[in-house]
Design a protein around this motif. Structure first.
Motif, PDB file in Angstrom:
ATOM      1  N   ASP A 273       4.273   3.629 -11.450  1.00  0.00           N
ATOM      2  CA  ASP A 273       3.918   5.052 -11.052  1.00  0.00           C
ATOM      3  C   ASP A 273       2.752   5.520 -11.699  1.00  0.00           C
ATOM      4  OD1 ASP A 273       5.523   5.172 -13.423  1.00  0.00           O
ATOM      5  OD2 ASP A 273       6.403   6.999 -12.987  1.00  0.00           O
ATOM      6  N   GLU A 274       2.389   5.176 -12.875  1.00  0.00           N
ATOM      7  CA  GLU A 274       1.356   5.447 -13.401  1.00  0.00           C
ATOM      8  C   GLU A 274      -0.017   4.899 -13.033  1.00  0.00           C
ATOM      9  OE1 GLU A 274      -0.763   8.091 -16.202  1.00  0.00           O
ATOM     10  OE2 GLU A 274       1.441   8.157 -15.501  1.00  0.00           O
ATOM     11  N   TYR A 275       0.305   3.596 -12.727  1.00  0.00           N
ATOM     12  CA  TYR A 275      -0.788   2.769 -12.493  1.00  0.00           C
ATOM     13  C   TYR A 275      -0.578   2.102 -11.098  1.00  0.00           C
ATOM     14  CZ  TYR A 275      -1.538   3.309 -17.571  1.00  0.00           C
ATOM     15  OH  TYR A 275      -1.294   3.858 -18.802  1.00  0.00           O
ATOM     16  N   PRO A 276      -0.596   3.005 -10.204  1.00  0.00           N
ATOM     17  CA  PRO A 276      -0.116   2.342  -8.787  1.00  0.00           C
ATOM     18  C   PRO A 276      -1.242   1.433  -8.226  1.00  0.00           C
ATOM     19  CG  PRO A 276      -1.150   4.775  -8.768  1.00  0.00           C
ATOM     20  CD  PRO A 276      -1.058   4.394 -10.044  1.00  0.00           C
ATOM     21  N   ASN A 277      -2.646   1.366  -8.746  1.00  0.00           N
ATOM     22  CA  ASN A 277      -3.578   0.632  -7.997  1.00  0.00           C
ATOM     23  C   ASN A 277      -3.566  -0.710  -8.851  1.00  0.00           C
ATOM     24  OD1 ASN A 277      -4.945   2.485  -6.391  1.00  0.00           O
ATOM     25  ND2 ASN A 277      -6.054   3.212  -7.753  1.00  0.00           N
ATOM     26  N   THR A 278      -2.819  -0.833 -10.066  1.00  0.00           N
ATOM     27  CA  THR A 278      -2.717  -2.131 -10.402  1.00  0.00           C
ATOM     28  C   THR A 278      -1.391  -2.752 -10.051  1.00  0.00           C
ATOM     29  OG1 THR A 278      -3.712  -1.328 -12.671  1.00  0.00           O
ATOM     30  CG2 THR A 278      -2.196  -3.206 -12.840  1.00  0.00           C
ATOM     31  N   ALA A 279      -0.509  -1.983  -9.672  1.00  0.00           N
ATOM     32  CA  ALA A 279       0.594  -2.374  -8.984  1.00  0.00           C
ATOM     33  C   ALA A 279       0.448  -2.910  -7.476  1.00  0.00           C
ATOM     34  CB  ALA A 279       1.886  -1.200  -8.829  1.00  0.00           C
ATOM     35  N   MET A 280      -0.578  -2.313  -6.742  1.00  0.00           N
ATOM     36  CA  MET A 280      -1.169  -2.704  -5.515  1.00  0.00           C
ATOM     37  C   MET A 280      -1.777  -4.226  -5.537  1.00  0.00           C
ATOM     38  SD  MET A 280      -3.649  -0.669  -3.106  1.00  0.00           S
ATOM     39  CE  MET A 280      -5.117  -0.802  -4.220  1.00  0.00           C
ATOM     40  N   ILE A 281      -2.488  -4.229  -6.636  1.00  0.00           N
ATOM     41  CA  ILE A 281      -3.404  -5.436  -6.898  1.00  0.00           C
ATOM     42  C   ILE A 281      -2.487  -6.753  -7.188  1.00  0.00           C
ATOM     43  CG2 ILE A 281      -4.810  -6.730  -8.324  1.00  0.00           C
ATOM     44  CD1 ILE A 281      -6.714  -4.215  -8.601  1.00  0.00           C
ATOM     45  N   GLU A 282      -1.194  -6.356  -7.980  1.00  0.00           N
ATOM     46  CA  GLU A 282      -0.315  -7.236  -8.191  1.00  0.00           C
ATOM     47  C   GLU A 282       0.293  -7.708  -6.920  1.00  0.00           C
ATOM     48  OE1 GLU A 282       3.695  -7.821 -10.829  1.00  0.00           O
ATOM     49  OE2 GLU A 282       3.230  -5.766  -9.943  1.00  0.00           O
ATOM     50  N   GLU A 283       0.682  -6.872  -6.018  1.00  0.00           N
ATOM     51  CA  GLU A 283       1.362  -7.184  -4.846  1.00  0.00           C
ATOM     52  C   GLU A 283       0.417  -7.878  -4.010  1.00  0.00           C
ATOM     53  OE1 GLU A 283       4.541  -6.955  -2.164  1.00  0.00           O
ATOM     54  OE2 GLU A 283       4.400  -6.564  -4.133  1.00  0.00           O
ATOM     55  N   ARG A 284      -0.771  -7.780  -3.904  1.00  0.00           N
ATOM     56  CA  ARG A 284      -1.676  -8.473  -3.207  1.00  0.00           C
ATOM     57  C   ARG A 284      -1.998 -10.032  -3.517  1.00  0.00           C
ATOM     58  NH1 ARG A 284      -7.076  -4.394  -3.269  1.00  0.00           N
ATOM     59  NH2 ARG A 284      -6.227  -2.611  -1.714  1.00  0.00           N
TER      60      ARG A 284
ATOM     61  N   ASN B 178       8.579   2.101  -2.822  1.00  0.00           N
ATOM     62  CA  ASN B 178       9.552   1.471  -3.711  1.00  0.00           C
ATOM     63  C   ASN B 178       9.099   0.029  -3.842  1.00  0.00           C
ATOM     64  OD1 ASN B 178      12.116  -0.513  -3.885  1.00  0.00           O
ATOM     65  ND2 ASN B 178      12.729   1.383  -4.331  1.00  0.00           N
ATOM     66  N   MET B 179       8.983  -0.093  -5.423  1.00  0.00           N
ATOM     67  CA  MET B 179       8.265  -1.391  -5.656  1.00  0.00           C
ATOM     68  C   MET B 179       9.577  -2.223  -6.354  1.00  0.00           C
ATOM     69  SD  MET B 179       5.988  -3.657  -6.398  1.00  0.00           S
ATOM     70  CE  MET B 179       4.452  -2.929  -6.081  1.00  0.00           C
ATOM     71  N   PRO B 180      10.027  -3.349  -5.797  1.00  0.00           N
ATOM     72  CA  PRO B 180      11.171  -4.157  -6.598  1.00  0.00           C
ATOM     73  C   PRO B 180      10.496  -5.054  -7.715  1.00  0.00           C
ATOM     74  CG  PRO B 180      10.351  -5.127  -4.340  1.00  0.00           C
ATOM     75  CD  PRO B 180       9.741  -3.666  -4.518  1.00  0.00           C
ATOM     76  N   THR B 181      11.287  -5.047  -8.559  1.00  0.00           N
ATOM     77  CA  THR B 181      10.774  -5.778  -9.751  1.00  0.00           C
ATOM     78  C   THR B 181      11.790  -6.732 -10.170  1.00  0.00           C
ATOM     79  OG1 THR B 181      11.379  -4.359 -11.417  1.00  0.00           O
ATOM     80  CG2 THR B 181       9.197  -4.024 -10.636  1.00  0.00           C
ATOM     81  N   PHE B 182      11.263  -8.124 -10.591  1.00  0.00           N
ATOM     82  CA  PHE B 182      12.120  -9.100 -11.200  1.00  0.00           C
ATOM     83  C   PHE B 182      11.528  -9.825 -12.359  1.00  0.00           C
ATOM     84  CE2 PHE B 182      14.207 -13.442 -10.543  1.00  0.00           C
ATOM     85  CZ  PHE B 182      15.224 -13.116 -11.321  1.00  0.00           C
ATOM     86  N   THR B 183      11.723  -9.383 -13.735  1.00  0.00           N
ATOM     87  CA  THR B 183      11.139  -9.863 -14.670  1.00  0.00           C
ATOM     88  C   THR B 183      11.872  -9.836 -15.858  1.00  0.00           C
ATOM     89  OG1 THR B 183      10.254  -7.576 -15.404  1.00  0.00           O
ATOM     90  CG2 THR B 183       8.838  -9.018 -13.974  1.00  0.00           C
TER      91      THR B 183
END
Length: 462
Positions: free
Chosen positions: A92-103, A310-315
């Motif tokens: 939520d703090e770094y949404p663009n980094t999360a978007m790049i991860e999803e890409r 909503n961003m599902p995570t599994f780590t």
């Protein structure tokens, strides 16, 4: 101070203190190695102390042992340095980094011919990715067993003795019985018939390798898959296939695009790959993809809200920097399919050049030739004269790190040298390696004739 050394207080000053000398310009007093100094020092001084200690490390470009990337473009390094401080888990703090991860996840899954409905995750190398994939296999098997009213206390996983040690860790940590398929003196990958013969109702899955760490060979994945299809039809089991593509996942799509090893095979449910190997990113980043969201049990997934989505995570890991993800995305944008293809073709060409020249030397015999991933292994024709361990040790004198080791169970009497080609290794460097190898062989031949003993066997990391 006592007579026996029982704790760090008994270590003499020279071994317990750092005593760099810069002509008295910066430091006059030593500083402790194993406890915090009392005071501060200048940033440049701290840098110089650590920098000087690291100077004695081996040259990463001459390290023929590691699969891990040792060179990236300056622009990639700059981007990664700019994003060290971004915590990947804080989406939520770094949404663009999360978007790049999803890409990146979608690019990887598409590269593996995933159908609609796939899902995936980033990881810290294939080690974490393997753990995630293994957990999903176990959870899915447990659900199937519960639905049949059968016990869930004795899961097993079928894999070759040539697997990377992380799979043994998974089995131990998650209480899964490993059922190993042995190698043989003339076969260093699993046999399809021997593999499916080990299946029973407690088998959570089969692991096959796209690029083994021992020889670089691809396992017969399609043959194992087809044998598994027949086995499942006959037994009524639902045993899936996982592909450990740590080394080959960023090679085969570009060098052997027609090879069927990925989600084109229906029983392949998950694939892991290392971004920090032939994904060409500094360590550590890995990826894992599942054929369908249903192949990843929902109770393993955590959901994080960001930007109203909503961003599902599994780590397994929580906080980690986003810079490796950024480095991977840079490579995807910068290179594209054409760039990756040209790099892999170049590495394969150099591997072929090296392996062919080594095969022409009277002392060596190839086990693989680098035609799959740019990795090959070779052994001594006459190990009684001198061993691969002697060759490895003498090459170190010239700066080269070429590992020597025994092959896995079933072929453990065979001892080999292995060479891994990575981006940054040139044809000129290959010629230098061949020149130094010839010098080493000449020396060992001379010592052998004079009756000198070769260095004793030692173990190297695969």
């Amino acid at each position: 101070m006592g007579n026996t050394k029982t704790d760090m207080s008994d270590v003499d000053v020279s071994s317990s203190m750092l005593m760099p000398s810069y002509g008295g310009r910066v430091m006059r007093e030593p500083i402790p190695k194993f406890s915090l100094p009392d005071g501060q020092m200048e940033a440049e001084t701290a840098y110089r102390i650590i920098h000087d200690e690291l100077m004695l490390d081996g040259n990463a470009r001459l390290n023929m042992a590691t699969f891990v990337t040792t060179w990236m473009e300056p622009q990639a390094e700059r981007l990664m340095a700019e994003t060290f401080d971004k915590n990947l888990i804080d989406k939520d703090e770094y949404p663009n980094t999360a978007m790049i991860e999803e890409r990146c996840i979608k690019i990887v899954a598409n590269l593996f011919n995933a159908p609609d409905g796939f899902t995936g995750s980033s990881a810290i190398g294939s080690s974490e990715a393997v753990m995630l994939a293994g957990m999903a296999l176990k959870w899915k098997w447990r659900d199937r067993q519960k639905a049949k009213g059968k016990p869930t206390d004795k899961p097993n996983l079928i894999l070759g003795t040539n697997v990377q040690v992380v799979w043994e860790k998974f089995c131990r940590y998650w209480d899964v019985e490993p059922r190993f398929v042995s190698m043989s003196a003339d076969r260093y990958v699993i046999d399809p018939d021997e593999t499916v013969a080990k299946i029973d109702e407690n088998t959570i899955g089969i692991v096959t390798i796209l690029g083994t760490t021992y020889t670089g060979e691809y396992e017969p994945i399609k043959e194992v898959h087809d044998a598994l299809v027949i086995s499942n039809e006959q037994t009524g089991f639902e045993v899936p296939l996982h592909i450990d593509a740590a080394s080959g996942g960023f090679v085969a799509p570009f060098l052997q695009p027609e090879l069927e090893w990925d989600f084109r095979l229906p029983l392949v449910k998950s694939i892991n790959v290392s971004g920090h190997k032939y994904g060409l990113v500094y360590p550590g980043v890995g990826w894992v993809a599942w054929r369908d969201k249903s192949d990843l049990p929902e109770d393993l997934v955590f959901h994080v809200d960001y930007l109203g989505g909503n961003m599902p995570t599994f780590t397994l890991n929580f906080s980690r920097p986003g810079n490796q993800i950024v480095g991977q995305y840079y490579n995807f944008l910068r290179l594209g399919r054409d760039g990756y293809t040209r790099i892999m073709e170049n590495l394969r060409s150099i591997a072929s050049y090296l392996s062919q020249n080594i095969a022409q030397m009277d002392q060596f015999e190839l086990l693989s030739d680098g035609s799959t991933i740019p990795v090959f292994a070779f052994k001594m024709k006459d190990p009684n004269k001198y061993t691969v361990y002697a060759v490895s040790e003498h090459l170190r004198v010239h700066g080269w790190q070429v590992p020597a080791y025994a092959m896995p169970e079933g072929a453990e009497d065979i001892h080999v040298l292995r060479i891994v080609l990575r981006e940054g290794f040139s044809r000129d460097m290959a010629e230098l390696l061949l020149k130094d190898l010839a010098t080493v062989i000449e020396k060992l031949e001379r010592e052998s004739k004079n009756g000198h003993e070769a260095p004793s066997k030692h173990f190297a990391h695969v």
